[in-house]
Scaffold this active site. Structure first.
Site, PDB file in Angstrom:
ATOM      1  N   ASP A  20      16.934   2.371  -3.284  1.00 53.68           N
ATOM      2  CA  ASP A  20      16.529   2.363  -1.876  1.00 53.68           C
ATOM      3  C   ASP A  20      17.631   3.003  -1.034  1.00 53.68           C
ATOM      4  O   ASP A  20      18.728   2.445  -0.884  1.00 53.68           O
ATOM      5  CB  ASP A  20      16.266   0.917  -1.424  1.00 53.68           C
ATOM      6  CG  ASP A  20      15.668   0.882  -0.023  1.00 53.68           C
ATOM      7  OD1 ASP A  20      16.287   1.440   0.910  1.00 53.68           O
ATOM      8  OD2 ASP A  20      14.581   0.319   0.150  1.00 53.68           O
TER       9      ASP A  20
ATOM     10  N   THR B 113       0.821  -1.228   0.000  1.00 56.57           N
ATOM     11  CA  THR B 113       0.000   0.000   0.000  1.00 56.57           C
ATOM     12  C   THR B 113       0.847   1.266   0.000  1.00 56.57           C
ATOM     13  O   THR B 113       0.314   2.347  -0.250  1.00 56.57           O
ATOM     14  CB  THR B 113      -0.880   0.045   1.272  1.00 56.57           C
ATOM     15  OG1 THR B 113       0.010   0.134   2.422  1.00 56.57           O
ATOM     16  CG2 THR B 113      -1.730  -1.195   1.418  1.00 56.57           C
TER      17      THR B 113
END
Ligand code: PRP
Ligand code: URA
Length: 213
Positions: A204, A112
């Site tokens: 990342d 999400t």
């Protein structure tokens, strides 16, 4: 991206140069870490040029005594969002060694992209300090929004948010959710991909700082 009065995008040639190296997939962990610190110092210099808390101090030179304006002791708190925000702390500490440090732990749910909070430890008296909340990546803006909310719930009134790379959607989200917080971003990238990563981005940030992948 729409114009926001509370957003500053640096786009400084020196910072852009360093970000280009940061983005490079071949940049080592050591160099990545050093660059994040250097960029943060340059950003802090610019970010605090207007409203760094100061006070008057009497200084005796070899010739006479004068009153000087100096940075107020213990008036700044640094709050990194874990993990990647940790990489920015030393970059501010070189300028303000006495700054206290709070930590807010958040990770993004992989499906999400909603931030999940797992830790919050803030210094006593933070409500009266200038708070520099830091995270190198501002992607969907969820982590930044929730971290700022947590700081406000703790009573912080003077908050600035610093990020090295921002995605337009994330910057807009934070700017609109927190119009009283000034947001400083070194560079605005194109967009997010379907996994919530900034494009072109740098990958990342946490993994590149700490070598976890
Ligand atoms: C990264 C980054 C931000 C966040 C940004 O952390 O350091 O905190 O993602 O994304 P957002 O704007 O969409 O919220 P991550 O969740 O990967 O955790 P980590 O630092 O522990 O790797
Ligand atoms: N977090 C990161 O570390 N990188 C991105 O591109 C988005 C979120």
């Amino acid at each position: 991206m729409k114009h926001y009065d509370n957003v500053v995008i640096f786009d400084h040639p020196l910072i852009r140069h360093k970000i280009a190296i940061l983005r490079d997939v071949n940049t080592s962990m050591k160099e990545f870490r050093e660059l994040v610190e250097e960029i943060t110092t340059l950003m802090t210099y610019e970010c605090l040029k207007e409203d760094v808390p100061t006070e008057e101090k009497v200084v005796t030179t070899p010739l006479e005594t004068c009153t000087q304006r100096v940075v107020k002791d213990n008036a700044i708190a640094i709050v990194p969002i874990l993990r990647a925000g940790l990489g920015m702390v030393n970059g501010i500490h070189v300028l303000f060694p006495s700054a206290r440090v709070g930590h807010i732990g958040m990770y993004r749910d992989e499906e999400t992209f909603e931030p999940q909070s797992y830790y919050c430890k803030l210094p006593d008296g933070i409500e009266d300090k200038l708070v520099l909340a830091v995270d190198p990546m501002l992607a969907t803006g969820g982590s930044a929004c929730d971290a700022i909310k947590a700081l406000k719930e703790r009573g912080c009134k003077h908050i600035k948010f610093m990020s090295i790379i921002g995605a337009p959607e994330g910057v807009s989200r934070v700017a609109e959710a927190h119009p009283d917080v000034k947001i400083y971003v070194s560079t605005l990238d194109r967009c997010l991909n379907e996994k919530g990563y900034i494009l072109p981005g740098l990958g990342d940030a946490g993994d590149r700082l700490f070598g976890t992948k």
